[in-house]
Design a protein around this motif. Structure first.
Motif, PDB file in Angstrom:
ATOM      1  N   GLY A 167       0.806  -1.214   0.000  1.00 29.63           N
ATOM      2  CA  GLY A 167       0.000   0.000   0.000  1.00 29.63           C
ATOM      3  C   GLY A 167       0.833   1.255   0.000  1.00 29.63           C
ATOM      4  O   GLY A 167       0.305   2.364  -0.050  1.00 29.63           O
ATOM      5  N   ALA A 168       2.160   1.096   0.054  1.00 34.71           N
ATOM      6  CA  ALA A 168       3.056   2.248   0.033  1.00 34.71           C
ATOM      7  C   ALA A 168       3.284   2.711  -1.407  1.00 34.71           C
ATOM      8  O   ALA A 168       2.953   2.014  -2.364  1.00 34.71           O
ATOM      9  CB  ALA A 168       4.385   1.896   0.695  1.00 34.71           C
ATOM     10  N   ARG A 169       3.879   3.865  -1.540  1.00 33.07           N
ATOM     11  CA  ARG A 169       4.184   4.442  -2.849  1.00 33.07           C
ATOM     12  C   ARG A 169       5.658   4.214  -3.161  1.00 33.07           C
ATOM     13  O   ARG A 169       6.515   4.381  -2.293  1.00 33.07           O
ATOM     14  CB  ARG A 169       3.877   5.937  -2.838  1.00 33.07           C
ATOM     15  CG  ARG A 169       4.157   6.656  -4.146  1.00 33.07           C
ATOM     16  CD  ARG A 169       3.938   8.147  -3.979  1.00 33.07           C
ATOM     17  NE  ARG A 169       4.327   8.885  -5.186  1.00 33.07           N
ATOM     18  CZ  ARG A 169       4.703  10.144  -5.193  1.00 33.07           C
ATOM     19  NH1 ARG A 169       4.748  10.819  -4.042  1.00 33.07           N
ATOM     20  NH2 ARG A 169       5.035  10.749  -6.319  1.00 33.07           N
ATOM     21  N   ASP A 170       5.959   3.815  -4.400  1.00 36.57           N
ATOM     22  CA  ASP A 170       7.360   3.642  -4.786  1.00 36.57           C
ATOM     23  C   ASP A 170       7.886   4.930  -5.420  1.00 36.57           C
ATOM     24  O   ASP A 170       7.245   5.506  -6.292  1.00 36.57           O
ATOM     25  CB  ASP A 170       7.540   2.455  -5.734  1.00 36.57           C
ATOM     26  CG  ASP A 170       6.622   2.502  -6.940  1.00 36.57           C
ATOM     27  OD1 ASP A 170       7.133   2.605  -8.068  1.00 36.57           O
ATOM     28  OD2 ASP A 170       5.392   2.428  -6.759  1.00 36.57           O
ATOM     29  N   ILE A 171       9.056   5.353  -4.972  1.00 35.40           N
ATOM     30  CA  ILE A 171       9.718   6.555  -5.486  1.00 35.40           C
ATOM     31  C   ILE A 171      10.951   6.087  -6.257  1.00 35.40           C
ATOM     32  O   ILE A 171      11.936   5.632  -5.664  1.00 35.40           O
ATOM     33  CB  ILE A 171      10.143   7.511  -4.352  1.00 35.40           C
ATOM     34  CG1 ILE A 171       8.945   7.841  -3.452  1.00 35.40           C
ATOM     35  CG2 ILE A 171      10.774   8.765  -4.932  1.00 35.40           C
ATOM     36  CD1 ILE A 171       7.829   8.586  -4.145  1.00 35.40           C
ATOM     37  N   GLN A 172      10.892   6.189  -7.578  1.00 38.98           N
ATOM     38  CA  GLN A 172      11.954   5.685  -8.436  1.00 38.98           C
ATOM     39  C   GLN A 172      12.872   6.839  -8.845  1.00 38.98           C
ATOM     40  O   GLN A 172      12.438   7.795  -9.482  1.00 38.98           O
ATOM     41  CB  GLN A 172      11.358   5.002  -9.660  1.00 38.98           C
ATOM     42  CG  GLN A 172      10.422   3.856  -9.308  1.00 38.98           C
ATOM     43  CD  GLN A 172       9.796   3.217 -10.536  1.00 38.98           C
ATOM     44  OE1 GLN A 172      10.189   3.466 -11.665  1.00 38.98           O
ATOM     45  NE2 GLN A 172       8.803   2.359 -10.308  1.00 38.98           N
ATOM     46  N   VAL A 173      14.141   6.722  -8.468  1.00 44.29           N
ATOM     47  CA  VAL A 173      15.132   7.761  -8.762  1.00 44.29           C
ATOM     48  C   VAL A 173      16.002   7.287  -9.924  1.00 44.29           C
ATOM     49  O   VAL A 173      16.663   6.251  -9.811  1.00 44.29           O
ATOM     50  CB  VAL A 173      16.008   8.064  -7.532  1.00 44.29           C
ATOM     51  CG1 VAL A 173      17.056   9.127  -7.862  1.00 44.29           C
ATOM     52  CG2 VAL A 173      15.135   8.507  -6.357  1.00 44.29           C
ATOM     53  N   PRO A 174      16.019   8.010 -11.043  1.00 42.35           N
ATOM     54  CA  PRO A 174      16.776   7.557 -12.217  1.00 42.35           C
ATOM     55  C   PRO A 174      18.262   7.349 -11.916  1.00 42.35           C
ATOM     56  O   PRO A 174      18.868   8.087 -11.132  1.00 42.35           O
ATOM     57  CB  PRO A 174      16.570   8.681 -13.233  1.00 42.35           C
ATOM     58  CG  PRO A 174      15.301   9.349 -12.810  1.00 42.35           C
ATOM     59  CD  PRO A 174      15.275   9.261 -11.314  1.00 42.35           C
ATOM     60  N   LEU A 175      18.841   6.341 -12.554  1.00 44.97           N
ATOM     61  CA  LEU A 175      20.272   6.110 -12.462  1.00 44.97           C
ATOM     62  C   LEU A 175      21.017   7.263 -13.137  1.00 44.97           C
ATOM     63  O   LEU A 175      20.458   8.013 -13.935  1.00 44.97           O
ATOM     64  CB  LEU A 175      20.641   4.800 -13.162  1.00 44.97           C
ATOM     65  CG  LEU A 175      20.082   3.500 -12.566  1.00 44.97           C
ATOM     66  CD1 LEU A 175      20.390   2.334 -13.494  1.00 44.97           C
ATOM     67  CD2 LEU A 175      20.645   3.236 -11.179  1.00 44.97           C
ATOM     68  N   THR A 176      22.294   7.377 -12.853  1.00 50.04           N
ATOM     69  CA  THR A 176      23.130   8.371 -13.526  1.00 50.04           C
ATOM     70  C   THR A 176      23.423   7.909 -14.950  1.00 50.04           C
ATOM     71  O   THR A 176      23.122   6.775 -15.335  1.00 50.04           O
ATOM     72  CB  THR A 176      24.456   8.560 -12.783  1.00 50.04           C
ATOM     73  OG1 THR A 176      25.242   7.354 -12.939  1.00 50.04           O
ATOM     74  CG2 THR A 176      24.237   8.834 -11.303  1.00 50.04           C
ATOM     75  N   ALA A 177      24.052   8.783 -15.711  1.00 50.10           N
ATOM     76  CA  ALA A 177      24.438   8.431 -17.085  1.00 50.10           C
ATOM     77  C   ALA A 177      25.431   7.279 -17.108  1.00 50.10           C
ATOM     78  O   ALA A 177      25.553   6.571 -18.114  1.00 50.10           O
ATOM     79  CB  ALA A 177      25.038   9.643 -17.784  1.00 50.10           C
ATOM     80  N   ALA A 178      26.101   7.033 -15.977  1.00 51.19           N
ATOM     81  CA  ALA A 178      27.058   5.930 -15.873  1.00 51.19           C
ATOM     82  C   ALA A 178      26.398   4.657 -15.347  1.00 51.19           C
ATOM     83  O   ALA A 178      27.091   3.695 -14.996  1.00 51.19           O
ATOM     84  CB  ALA A 178      28.225   6.332 -14.978  1.00 51.19           C
ATOM     85  N   HIS A 179      25.045   4.666 -15.271  1.00 51.46           N
ATOM     86  CA  HIS A 179      24.262   3.493 -14.858  1.00 51.46           C
ATOM     87  C   HIS A 179      24.454   3.139 -13.385  1.00 51.46           C
ATOM     88  O   HIS A 179      24.286   1.991 -12.990  1.00 51.46           O
ATOM     89  CB  HIS A 179      24.608   2.271 -15.731  1.00 51.46           C
ATOM     90  CG  HIS A 179      24.602   2.564 -17.200  1.00 51.46           C
ATOM     91  ND1 HIS A 179      23.454   2.755 -17.930  1.00 51.46           N
ATOM     92  CD2 HIS A 179      25.636   2.722 -18.082  1.00 51.46           C
ATOM     93  CE1 HIS A 179      23.757   3.010 -19.187  1.00 51.46           C
ATOM     94  NE2 HIS A 179      25.067   2.999 -19.308  1.00 51.46           N
ATOM     95  N   THR A 180      24.794   4.145 -12.573  1.00 54.56           N
ATOM     96  CA  THR A 180      24.984   3.932 -11.145  1.00 54.56           C
ATOM     97  C   THR A 180      23.871   4.627 -10.350  1.00 54.56           C
ATOM     98  O   THR A 180      23.157   5.486 -10.870  1.00 54.56           O
ATOM     99  CB  THR A 180      26.334   4.503 -10.687  1.00 54.56           C
ATOM    100  OG1 THR A 180      26.346   5.922 -10.925  1.00 54.56           O
ATOM    101  CG2 THR A 180      27.483   3.864 -11.446  1.00 54.56           C
ATOM    102  N   HIS A 181      23.752   4.276  -9.081  1.00 56.31           N
ATOM    103  CA  HIS A 181      22.801   4.950  -8.202  1.00 56.31           C
ATOM    104  C   HIS A 181      23.167   6.433  -8.078  1.00 56.31           C
ATOM    105  O   HIS A 181      24.340   6.768  -7.861  1.00 56.31           O
ATOM    106  CB  HIS A 181      22.849   4.342  -6.796  1.00 56.31           C
ATOM    107  CG  HIS A 181      22.187   3.005  -6.681  1.00 56.31           C
ATOM    108  ND1 HIS A 181      22.506   1.933  -7.469  1.00 56.31           N
ATOM    109  CD2 HIS A 181      21.213   2.570  -5.837  1.00 56.31           C
ATOM    110  CE1 HIS A 181      21.766   0.884  -7.119  1.00 56.31           C
ATOM    111  NE2 HIS A 181      20.974   1.242  -6.129  1.00 56.31           N
ATOM    112  N   ASP A 182      22.172   7.297  -8.209  1.00 58.49           N
ATOM    113  CA  ASP A 182      22.369   8.723  -7.973  1.00 58.49           C
ATOM    114  C   ASP A 182      22.092   8.960  -6.491  1.00 58.49           C
ATOM    115  O   ASP A 182      20.983   9.330  -6.086  1.00 58.49           O
ATOM    116  CB  ASP A 182      21.417   9.537  -8.853  1.00 58.49           C
ATOM    117  CG  ASP A 182      21.702  11.029  -8.802  1.00 58.49           C
ATOM    118  OD1 ASP A 182      22.337  11.480  -7.827  1.00 58.49           O
ATOM    119  OD2 ASP A 182      21.279  11.742  -9.724  1.00 58.49           O
TER     120      ASP A 182
END
Length: 369
Positions: free
Chosen positions: A135-150
């Motif tokens: 029931g929670a909301r997912d917050i999706q943060v885009p990866l960096t241009a290097a395909h890593t976690h921002d």
């Protein structure tokens, strides 16, 4: 874009058949390898192509002969073995039917309506499914241009309603690894009342797996909100049996056990995981084979002119964008399945040399077209 299941909505009380909750219609569909004809090789699911070692097979056989009996209530022998091997208290370990099931139980205990869970995207595609089920909301943060976690952007996405932040390292499907310093930095940035879940499903394949494991375990004492998530599906080759676990502070682990079903880890999986944990030679051989194949395949793809990130997992990420579907089709033409993510890229599991050669032939043919 994520594919969502389409389930018609009806006015309560007007349907002649039972209808699911409305949130069910919002759940993304977990992808599968394309094609209608079974391929000769599978490079699509990040499984081990090597069978379990003889000691593990013997443990499986012995346990199967007593499958009329329930397993232990909470995977007790596996919890004890993990406690000894990792140097943590048994009360800090929760075992279950794969790390995915354990993550679902963790989110059930700590997330819910009015809460949100932050994670990188693209990352493991089960995350939004599990989050929304609570029931929670997912917050999706885009990866960096290097395909890593921002990581700065992920920290900024945390609000008063955030229940958890999920970090996947190595990240599935890009293979990128969080450096130790980066992990320490984001742990300081995240409020102590927010869970930080470090999904280490592919940890064993990283070049410094031992040091990384010890580093993350050491962080548990300084950061009581940290949860480590691990599995026997990948490096240990037990994907078909489903065994995984988390390591956390005793209070967090107790909350997860409270919402976990009894007998959640089956008897055969329990025995196999204990035996696999003890067979370090088999683990070392599998990891060595994967690392060797990963390096060779990465070099071959690079020689073809593809630009791909370094991977710490048993897979490689080909960020081919809109060419993902056609590359998947080219691989299927060579009788090997890969995992395609429309408009983004293709993930290729490393392992079988024949499968790797088939993928390389497919890539060469695709590039030629």
């Amino acid at each position: 874009m994520t594919t969502v299941q389409t389930i018609p909505e009806t006015v309560p009380g007007t349907s002649p058949v039972p209808r699911p909750r409305q949130l069910v219609s919002t759940l993304p569909v977990y992808s599968k390898a394309g094609g209608t004809v079974p391929p000769r090789w599978r490079a699509s699911s990040n499984e081990s192509f090597l069978p379990p070692s003889p000691p593990v097979l013997a443990a499986i056989d012995a346990a199967a002969r007593h499958c009329q009996q329930y397993p232990t209530l909470q995977g007790d022998p596996l919890v004890a073995a993990l406690s000894r091997g990792l140097g943590v208290a048994e009360d800090q370990v929760v075992a279950g039917a794969g790390s995915l099931a354990v993550l679902q139980q963790l989110l059930t205990a700590f997330a819910g309506p009015g809460k949100n869970v932050v994670f990188a995207w693209r990352s493991y595609e089960a995350y939004p499914i599990l989050v929304r089920l609570t029931g929670a909301r997912d917050i999706q943060v885009p990866l960096t241009a290097a395909h890593t976690h921002d990581l700065p952007a992920m920290a900024s996405a945390v609000t008063a309603d955030t229940a958890a932040v999920i970090l996947c390292s190595p990240n599935n499907p890009t293979g990128t690894v969080l450096a130790a310093a980066a992990l320490e930095d984001i742990l300081v940035r995240i409020p102590s009342h927010v869970l930080v879940v470090l999904d280490q499903a592919y940890l064993e394949f990283t070049d410094d797996a031992g040091a990384s494991s010890q580093h993350s375990l050491a962080l548990l004492a300084a950061h009581p909100n940290l949860v480590l998530l691990r599995t026997f599906s990948k490096a240990y080759g037990l994907a078909g049996l489903r065994a995984g676990y988390l390591v956390a502070g005793e209070d967090i682990a107790a909350a997860v056990r409270a919402v976990s079903p009894p007998f959640g880890l089956n008897k055969v999986a329990e025995a196999a995981a204990v035996a696999a944990l003890a067979d370090t030679k088999a683990l070392d051989a599998t990891v060595s084979t994967v690392r060797e194949g990963r390096a060779a395949l990465h070099a071959a793809f690079t020689a073809c002119g593809l630009h791909l990130p370094d991977s710490g997992g048993n897979f490689l990420w080909l960020p081919v964008g809109d060419g993902a579907a056609s590359l998947e089709a080219a691989c299927l033409a060579e009788s090997v399945s890969v995992r395609s993510f429309a408009g983004e890229g293709v993930r290729v599991t490393v392992g079988s040399r024949d499968a790797e050669a088939a993928v390389l032939r497919a890539v060469e043919a695709w590039l030629a077209d």
